[in-house]
Motif scaffolding. Structure first.
Motif, PDB file in Angstrom:
ATOM      1  N   ALA A  95       0.855  -1.192   0.000  1.00  0.00           N
ATOM      2  CA  ALA A  95       0.000   0.000   0.000  1.00  0.00           C
ATOM      3  C   ALA A  95       0.885   1.232   0.000  1.00  0.00           C
ATOM      4  N   ILE A  96       0.394   2.268  -0.664  1.00  0.00           N
ATOM      5  CA  ILE A  96       1.121   3.545  -0.699  1.00  0.00           C
ATOM      6  C   ILE A  96       0.357   4.538   0.159  1.00  0.00           C
ATOM      7  N   ARG A  97       1.081   5.245   0.994  1.00  0.00           N
ATOM      8  CA  ARG A  97       0.459   6.266   1.851  1.00  0.00           C
ATOM      9  C   ARG A  97       1.474   7.377   2.085  1.00  0.00           C
ATOM     10  N   ASN A 109       7.408   8.390  12.042  1.00  0.00           N
ATOM     11  CA  ASN A 109       8.030   7.121  12.455  1.00  0.00           C
ATOM     12  C   ASN A 109       8.437   6.227  11.276  1.00  0.00           C
ATOM     13  N   ASP A 110       8.318   6.724  10.051  1.00  0.00           N
ATOM     14  CA  ASP A 110       8.869   6.024   8.874  1.00  0.00           C
ATOM     15  C   ASP A 110      10.292   6.488   8.564  1.00  0.00           C
ATOM     16  N   ILE A 126      16.859   2.768   3.729  1.00  0.00           N
ATOM     17  CA  ILE A 126      16.769   2.474   2.290  1.00  0.00           C
ATOM     18  C   ILE A 126      17.725   3.394   1.531  1.00  0.00           C
ATOM     19  N   TYR A 127      17.720   4.677   1.882  1.00  0.00           N
ATOM     20  CA  TYR A 127      18.519   5.667   1.169  1.00  0.00           C
ATOM     21  C   TYR A 127      20.020   5.471   1.412  1.00  0.00           C
ATOM     22  N   GLY A 133       3.439  -4.167   7.042  1.00  0.00           N
ATOM     23  CA  GLY A 133       3.890  -3.251   8.086  1.00  0.00           C
ATOM     24  C   GLY A 133       5.328  -2.786   7.934  1.00  0.00           C
ATOM     25  N   VAL A 134       5.982  -3.153   6.834  1.00  0.00           N
ATOM     26  CA  VAL A 134       7.386  -2.762   6.633  1.00  0.00           C
ATOM     27  C   VAL A 134       7.471  -1.807   5.443  1.00  0.00           C
TER      28      VAL A 134
END
Ligand SMILES: CC(C)(COP(=O)(O)OP(=O)(O)OC[C@H]1O[C@@H](n2cnc3c(N)ncnc32)[C@H](O)[C@@H]1OP(=O)(O)O)[C@@H](O)C(=O)NCCC(=O)NCCS
Length: 168
Positions: A5-7, A12-13, A20-21, A62-63
């Motif tokens: 899912a995209i949000r 907290n992300d 990732i970066y 959830g990840v």
């Protein structure tokens, strides 16, 4: 891949976004950043986000496994309708449609926010990034020669552009 899912990104992300970066800071010319992104730098970046310049994440179970953002193209007022897109997918999750989904979602958000154009672009050796942009309709504009340097190499940068309202 359809089980994600995209949000909009939340505070907290930021750790996942940074992880990732920073993998790419260490290993790739897809960013010309050389020092690892710090938590404070990423928090400052997050505070600058808005409806016009959002940050989004792709989440599965959830990840957070990918993120995207729009940033001002240039700071002068006359450039206010142009934004630059960034998309970073966790290196273990490439070629599953995440980058395409995140960039398409950014395009819709840019239209809703009244932006006129999105600038893409990448180090010219980053064929995946440029192929993704072209696949979504971005037009290659040109290449600056040897404007970047990383891993002891001079690097060319190729820019692309999507006009959101070409009739205007
Ligand atoms: C570029 C990047 C975002 C692509 O994300 P992705 O989720 O792996 O790409 P997708 O699965 O959504 O691919 C969509 C389309 O992009 C193109 N594409 C993506 N990766 C490609 C590759 N390695 N080679 C050629 N084309 C590629 C293809 O057209 C693909 O469609 P297809 O799978 O039907 O052939 C990802 O490789 C990445 O995070 N790279 C490191 C960070 C980066 O370069 N970001 C861009 C800088 S802003």
């Amino acid at each position: 891949m359809s089980d994600f899912a995209i949000r909009l990104a939340a505070e907290n992300d930021l750790e996942a976004i940074r992880d990732i970066y920073n993998y790419y800071v260490r290993t790739s010319t897809c960013t010309y950043q050389i020092e690892l992104d710090t938590a404070e730098e990423r928090r400052a970046w997050f505070r600058e986000r808005s409806a016009k310049h959002p940050a989004t994440v792709a989440e599965a179970d959830g990840v957070v496994i990918g993120w995207a953002a729009l940033s001002p193209w240039k700071s002068r007022c006359g450039y206010a309708w142009a934004a630059e897109a960034s998309v970073y997918i966790h290196h273990a999750h490439h070629r599953r449609g995440l980058g395409k989904a995140l960039l398409l979602d950014l395009i819709e958000r840019a239209k809703a926010a009244g932006l006129h154009t999105i600038i893409g672009g990448a180090s010219s050796d980053q064929s995946a990034s440029l192929a993704l942009q072209v696949a979504l309709g971005f037009i290659p504009i040109g290449t600056f020669r040897e404007v970047g340097r990383k891993f002891d190499r001079w690097l060319d940068v190729t820019y692309t552009q999507l006009l959101l309202k070409p009739e205007n």
